[in-house]
Design a protein around this motif. Structure first.
Motif, PDB file in Angstrom:
ATOM      1  N   GLU A   1       1.183   4.253  -2.930  1.00 24.08           N
ATOM      2  CA  GLU A   1       1.069   5.689  -2.676  1.00 24.08           C
ATOM      3  C   GLU A   1       2.235   6.448  -3.307  1.00 24.08           C
TER       4      GLU A   1
ATOM      5  N   SER B   1       2.194   9.136  -6.601  1.00 25.75           N
ATOM      6  CA  SER B   1       2.839  10.441  -6.542  1.00 25.75           C
ATOM      7  C   SER B   1       3.841  10.602  -7.675  1.00 25.75           C
TER       8      SER B   1
ATOM      9  N   ILE C   1       2.407  12.883   0.130  1.00 27.66           N
ATOM     10  CA  ILE C   1       3.183  11.975   0.976  1.00 27.66           C
ATOM     11  C   ILE C   1       3.934  12.776   2.034  1.00 27.66           C
TER      12      ILE C   1
ATOM     13  N   GLU D   1       0.830  -1.208   0.000  1.00 23.70           N
ATOM     14  CA  GLU D   1       0.000   0.000   0.000  1.00 23.70           C
ATOM     15  C   GLU D   1       0.861   1.253   0.000  1.00 23.70           C
ATOM     16  N   ARG D   2       1.925   1.252   0.799  1.00 22.03           N
ATOM     17  CA  ARG D   2       2.833   2.404   0.816  1.00 22.03           C
ATOM     18  C   ARG D   2       3.486   2.557  -0.554  1.00 22.03           C
TER      19      ARG D   2
END
Length: 317
Positions: A232, A236, A310, A228-229
């Protein structure tokens, strides 16, 4: 009078670098073919140096057969010395480090980026492990995020374009987070762990026991978190592609799709994620490359300028 030794030409070093990426990463090799010739060659040159440093640090052969090394400080000192010499423009006589010499000189790449990558290998040489999520991001920057910055410069991004470099860094961060999720078992075999210790504590996994069967389900939760990170950071990074020429954007978006699939596959497999190494098939790569071609053509509409959400700041910013 003896003649000066003949050093390999640029073309010869580029050819060796192409062989290195073909052996070391089928994913990056596939994506690199989408660049224009000049950018492609510079990407190969940069990859060859990164790959060589990684192999020296981990006792590997093009990323394969990682082993425990008992002379880590000496290896670090050797790669540091050759890197510093290459940055001064000296002829090294090692194709991978001469590759760095060439790409750094041709692009005006900030020397701090190369030193930041070496600092990542120093963390491993010191048997460093992340305690917190912030520590995890620190490590990911030093071993991959900064490579994204270097690759952006190789694509023609100005070293002063901090916003685009941030997005390029985010893509490297995404790749590394997917790598960490995929390679938890492989890293454990050589006594390494990159999942933050605080995450293990949160899931009540005893130190060093995370690969044991009773804890696999809990570990799968953490692997999904890593994926999931990664997603993200990948999202970006895509916002930076409108700043790139079409072919560079195409290559970046293809690489993002290919590596993003690795993170997603780890998350989907749950506690079975480490039964077999997660890879993307040749057919998948072709599909991702085709999809990225369409996305690159529409990148202005698909990825409009948006604030970077982020909560992580690239070192040097």
């Amino acid at each position: 009078m003896s003649e000066a030794p003949a050093f390999p030409s640029r073309d010869a070093i580029v050819a060796t670098a192409q062989e290195s990426i073909a052996r070391g990463s089928k994913s990056f090799a596939a994506a690199s073919k989408l660049f224009d010739r000049r950018t492609r060659e510079r990407a190969w040159l940069l990859y060859a140096w990164c790959r060589a440093c990684d192999d020296i640090a981990d006792g590997q052969d093009h990323g394969h057969t990682m082993s425990v090394v008992d002379d880590a400080p000496e290896r670090l000192a050797r790669m540091t010395a050759m890197t510093e010499a290459a940055l001064t423009g000296a002829l090294i006589g090692d194709p991978a480090f001469d590759a760095l010499r060439i790409v750094a000189a041709e692009t005006g790449m900030p020397h701090a980026f190369a030193r930041d990558l070496i600092a990542g290998f120093a963390l491993d040489a010191g048997d460093w492990r992340p305690r917190s999520e912030a520590d995890l991001y620190k490590y990911c920057y030093h071993v991959a995020g900064v490579v994204g910055c270097m690759m952006a410069v190789a694509m023609g991004v100005s070293p002063d374009d901090a916003e685009t470099l941030d997005r390029a860094c985010d893509l490297g961060m995404a790749f590394q987070l997917s790598n960490i999720a995929r390679d938890i078992e492989e890293d454990d075999r050589v006594g390494r762990a990159y999942v933050p210790e605080e995450w293990f504590v949160e899931m009540d996994i005893p130190p060093g026991q995370h690969m044991k069967p009773p804890f696999r389900a809990r570990l799968a939760v953490l692997a999904r978190r890593l994926a999931e990170r990664s997603a993200e950071f990948e999202a970006s990074a895509r916002v930076g592609t409108p700043k790139l020429p079409f072919r560079s954007a195409w290559a970046v978006l293809a690489a993002a799709d290919i590596y993003g699939a690795i993170g997603r596959a780890v998350a989907e497999r749950g506690e079975h994620a480490w039964d077999h190494r997660v890879t993307t098939s040749k057919l998948d790569k072709i599909r991702f490359i085709a999809r990225a071609f369409v996305a690159a053509g529409r990148r202005q509409a698909l990825y409009p300028p948006t604030p970077r959400e982020i909560e992580w700041v690239r070192p040097g910013r």
